[in-house]
Design an enzyme around this catalytic site. Structure first.
Site, PDB file in Angstrom:
ATOM      1  N   LYS A 114     -51.546   9.566 -54.622  1.00 50.49           N
ATOM      2  CA  LYS A 114     -51.886  10.690 -55.500  1.00 50.49           C
ATOM      3  C   LYS A 114     -50.668  11.148 -56.299  1.00 50.49           C
ATOM      4  CE  LYS A 114     -56.089  12.342 -53.362  1.00 50.49           C
ATOM      5  NZ  LYS A 114     -56.903  13.456 -52.915  1.00 50.49           N
ATOM      6  N   LYS A 195     -62.473   1.009 -59.826  1.00 49.43           N
ATOM      7  CA  LYS A 195     -63.368   1.666 -58.882  1.00 49.43           C
ATOM      8  C   LYS A 195     -64.329   2.606 -59.599  1.00 49.43           C
ATOM      9  CE  LYS A 195     -62.525   4.014 -54.910  1.00 49.43           C
ATOM     10  NZ  LYS A 195     -61.716   4.732 -53.918  1.00 49.43           N
ATOM     11  N   LYS A 198     -65.752   9.352 -61.229  1.00 45.76           N
ATOM     12  CA  LYS A 198     -66.243  10.324 -62.215  1.00 45.76           C
ATOM     13  C   LYS A 198     -65.360  10.363 -63.454  1.00 45.76           C
ATOM     14  CE  LYS A 198     -63.932  14.323 -60.124  1.00 45.76           C
ATOM     15  NZ  LYS A 198     -62.929  13.584 -59.373  1.00 45.76           N
TER      16      LYS A 198
END
Ligand code: LTN
Length: 328
Positions: A114, A195, A198
């Site tokens: 992240k 992947k 959204k």
């Protein structure tokens, strides 16, 4: 007494098929099995570690609450709650922070990933994320935590912290085991090397998508050269991804689907798949529409569940405070 099980999902946006097949669907099945005392929560505090806006956050939390119920989680059978409505969670996280070695957190794969993906927002919350997650788990003495493989490292840390606390201060926490759930790796329809997410809405099947949206996304989904419908993620990533979705939703094996479409073209395959997706989403969408008409009811359900969870967490916090020598 049934073994306790606990898990949660972060409210970060509309749920897509990958989120559903990887987590929510398993939660519903575990609840239905009747074998566990289940706690399922909305990890809203965890979701603050990623960039957010207040208006969006409220919607994301409310929307996930509806999604839990629409998918079949039932407040009569499971305790459904919102993490931030249990103040003892963050207080206990502070205590665990103080027995967590810095080096352990620095090694966490999710933190490293992240941080790399969003170098502008490497906040301290992101770093101590696994400690709050340990509290999410340990507060209710669970035996099991259903998670995907990506969370195993966090669960291992949870077990380490439980053991460490128990050794130093006396038996307080259980050491829960992962209930490894299968998380199919769905790829983006418009680019099957990425992947499904959204952040790529054109290639993402959302649980709320209308039949028209589903049809159009599947119709324009990237397929591969050649015309065979076979599973081969190297040579045919697009078709393989569609087969994976088809198989997961229809419960037919990939090999039986390959046989069925042996002498058929992409167009027919895609048309059938679109129908399977639309039909699979229908019960969820019907429930969701009904639930949206009674938002007050949803709020009550999560308030009641949160009250229960908060009281259990508070008892655990008092026990923890006593054990470490704080004055009450
Ligand atoms: N980190 C998890 C969400 C999560 C969780 C938990 C899962 C937060 N706390 C406790 C299980 C138990 C995720 O992002 N999938």
């Amino acid at each position: 007494m049934k073994p306790v099980l606990v898990s949660g999902i972060q409210p970060t946006g509309r749920l897509h098929l990958g989120n559903y097949l990887g987590a929510l669907k398993h939660f519903v099945e575990l609840q239905k099995s009747g074998k566990y005392e289940c706690y399922f929560f909305i990890a809203d505090l965890h979701s603050l570690t990623e960039t957010f806006s207040p208006e969006e956050k409220t919607d994301q939390i409310n929307n996930l609450a509806v999604d839990y119920l629409a998918a079949g989680l039932d407040p009569e059978k499971s305790t459904l709650f919102i993490q931030s409505l249990s103040p003892a969670h963050t207080e206990m996280a502070w205590v665990l922070n103080c027995i967590t070695p810095f080096g352990e957190l620095r090694r966490m794969t999710q933190f490293k990933e992240k941080s790399e993906n969003d170098p502008e927002n490497i906040n301290v919350g992101l770093f101590t994320y696994p400690v709050l997650m340990a509290v999410d788990i340990l507060f209710c003495n669970p035996q099991f935590v259903p998670v995907g493989e990506d969370q195993l490292q966090h669960l291992e840390l949870t077990r380490t912290l439980a053991r460490k606390f128990n050794t130093r201060f006396g038996k307080t926490f259980t050491e829960p085991k992962p209930l490894l759930t299968e998380v199919p790796r769905l790829m983006s329809l418009d680019d099957p090397t990425k992947k499904m997410s959204k952040s790529r809405p054109a290639g993402c099947l959302f649980l709320d998508d209308t039949p028209e949206e589903v049809l159009s996304k599947i119709k324009t989904a990237t397929t591969d050269s050649g015309k065979e419908i076979v599973y081969d993620t190297d040579k045919k990533p697009g078709v393989s991804n569609l087969l994976l979705i088809y198989s997961n939703l229809s419960k037919q094996s990939i090999s039986s689907l390959e046989k069925r479409y042996q002498s058929k073209g992409y167009a027919e395959f895609k048309k059938d798949l679109a129908r399977v997706v639309v039909e699979s989403l229908l019960p969820f969408q019907t429930n969701k529409k009904e639930l949206m008409n009674k938002p007050g009811g949803i709020k009550k359900i999560f308030e009641a569940g949160s009250k229960k969870a908060a009281s259990i967490a508070n008892k655990k916090l008092i026990e923890v405070k006593k054990k470490i020598g704080l004055v009450l």
